[in-house]
Design a protein around this motif. Structure first.
Motif, mmCIF file in Angstrom:
data_model
loop_
_atom_site.group_PDB
_atom_site.id
_atom_site.type_symbol
_atom_site.label_atom_id
_atom_site.label_comp_id
_atom_site.label_asym_id
_atom_site.label_seq_id
_atom_site.Cartn_x
_atom_site.Cartn_y
_atom_site.Cartn_z
ATOM 1 N N ILE A 165 19.309 32.892 -8.148
ATOM 2 C CA ILE A 165 18.411 32.058 -7.434
ATOM 3 C C ILE A 165 17.341 32.663 -6.883
ATOM 4 O O ILE A 165 17.495 33.537 -6.124
ATOM 5 N N MET A 166 16.066 32.107 -7.046
ATOM 6 C CA MET A 166 14.904 32.453 -6.188
ATOM 7 C C MET A 166 14.296 31.269 -5.313
ATOM 8 O O MET A 166 14.203 30.249 -6.118
ATOM 9 N N GLN A 168 22.931 37.037 -4.467
ATOM 10 C CA GLN A 168 22.675 36.097 -5.472
ATOM 11 C C GLN A 168 21.245 35.320 -5.322
ATOM 12 O O GLN A 168 20.892 34.667 -6.332
ATOM 13 N N VAL A 169 20.898 35.159 -4.043
ATOM 14 C CA VAL A 169 19.962 34.371 -3.873
ATOM 15 C C VAL A 169 18.685 35.220 -3.266
ATOM 16 O O VAL A 169 19.044 36.272 -2.269
ATOM 17 N N LEU A 212 20.340 22.469 1.857
ATOM 18 C CA LEU A 212 21.493 22.015 1.777
ATOM 19 C C LEU A 212 21.635 21.997 -0.029
ATOM 20 O O LEU A 212 22.850 22.211 -0.562
ATOM 21 N N ALA A 213 20.562 21.739 -0.851
ATOM 22 C CA ALA A 213 20.840 21.632 -2.364
ATOM 23 C C ALA A 213 20.928 23.014 -2.773
ATOM 24 O O ALA A 213 21.842 23.346 -3.522
ATOM 25 N N LEU A 234 24.526 27.381 -4.863
ATOM 26 C CA LEU A 234 25.143 28.759 -4.613
ATOM 27 C C LEU A 234 26.591 28.679 -4.848
ATOM 28 O O LEU A 234 27.169 29.432 -5.351
ATOM 29 N N ALA A 235 27.182 27.450 -4.347
ATOM 30 C CA ALA A 235 28.596 27.112 -4.528
ATOM 31 C C ALA A 235 28.906 26.944 -5.979
ATOM 32 O O ALA A 235 30.115 27.170 -6.382
ATOM 33 N N GLN A 236 28.152 26.563 -6.908
ATOM 34 C CA GLN A 236 28.452 26.313 -8.245
ATOM 35 C C GLN A 236 28.372 27.767 -8.978
ATOM 36 O O GLN A 236 28.807 27.674 -10.136
ATOM 37 N N LEU A 237 27.971 28.818 -8.466
ATOM 38 C CA LEU A 237 27.476 29.912 -9.382
ATOM 39 C C LEU A 237 29.040 30.653 -9.590
ATOM 40 O O LEU A 237 29.969 30.624 -8.842
#
Ligand code: URA
Length: 185
Positions: A118-119, A38-39, A176-177, A182-185
């Motif tokens: 996310i990149m 995902q990242v 941390l941001a 990532l937690a919101q995906l």
């Protein structure tokens, strides 16, 4: 050219002679990690250790990157790590604009095949190439920008953090941001 798989793309990269960096390389440093990540993290280009081993971020800067990943419960099997240029610039100089441009076709293919949501650009070179030619890490680090459906963020390059440890707390906040996003995906 479009490739069907990362393996095919990697095989093409292994023989690349698109720019002068091919002359002195010991390995093409293609990228590592989860093909479904995902990242995706993008650095600048291989250093000495990376050139020797064929893997990105395995030297001192890479150890620091691993520590930041660990803080947000990520490891190399969960994300993907690549660079703007896949061959080492001599003496670790900045990759030239024409070297970056020549190599970008491969990174674009990696992004197309992996489709990260996310990149994260590690340092000025990646952020200026992928996000904004005027990107200033000290001013814009940690800001997420939606670019054609992909969330992009630039932060300090780990090698720069080794030289300027005073920026480490800011870099930690950026990671941390990232964890929150990532937690919101
Ligand atoms: N610095 C980078 O930008 N990339 C690497 O792979 C190693 C150090």
């Amino acid at each position: 050219m479009l490739y069907d798989s990362l393996e095919q793309l990697q095989a093409a990269c292994a023989n690349c002679q698109k720019c002068g960096l091919c002359e002195k390389r010991r390995h093409v440093v293609f990228g590592v990690g989860n093909p479904n990540a995902q990242v995706m993290f993008v650095g600048e280009g291989p250093g000495e250790q990376e050139d020797l081993r064929g893997e990105p971020f395995v030297g001192p800067a890479g150890h620091l990157l691993d520590q930041y990943l660990a803080v947000i419960d990520l490891d190399r099997t969960q994300c993907y790590i690549a660079n703007i240029v896949k061959c080492r610039p001599p003496g670790n100089r900045d990759p030239l604009p024409e070297e970056q441009e020549a190599c970008l076709v491969y990174l674009r293919e990696q992004v197309r095949l992996i489709r990260p949501q996310i990149m994260v650009c590690l340092g000025r070179i990646a952020a200026q190439k992928l996000m904004d030619p005027a990107f200033r890490v000290t001013r814009q680090h940690g800001q997420f920008v939606n670019k054609k459906g992909t969330l992009m963020m630039g932060t300090f390059h780990p090698a720069a953090l080794l030289r300027n440890p005073g920026n480490k707390p800011d870099a930690l906040l950026d990671f941390l941001a990232l964890r929150d996003r990532l937690a919101q995906l």
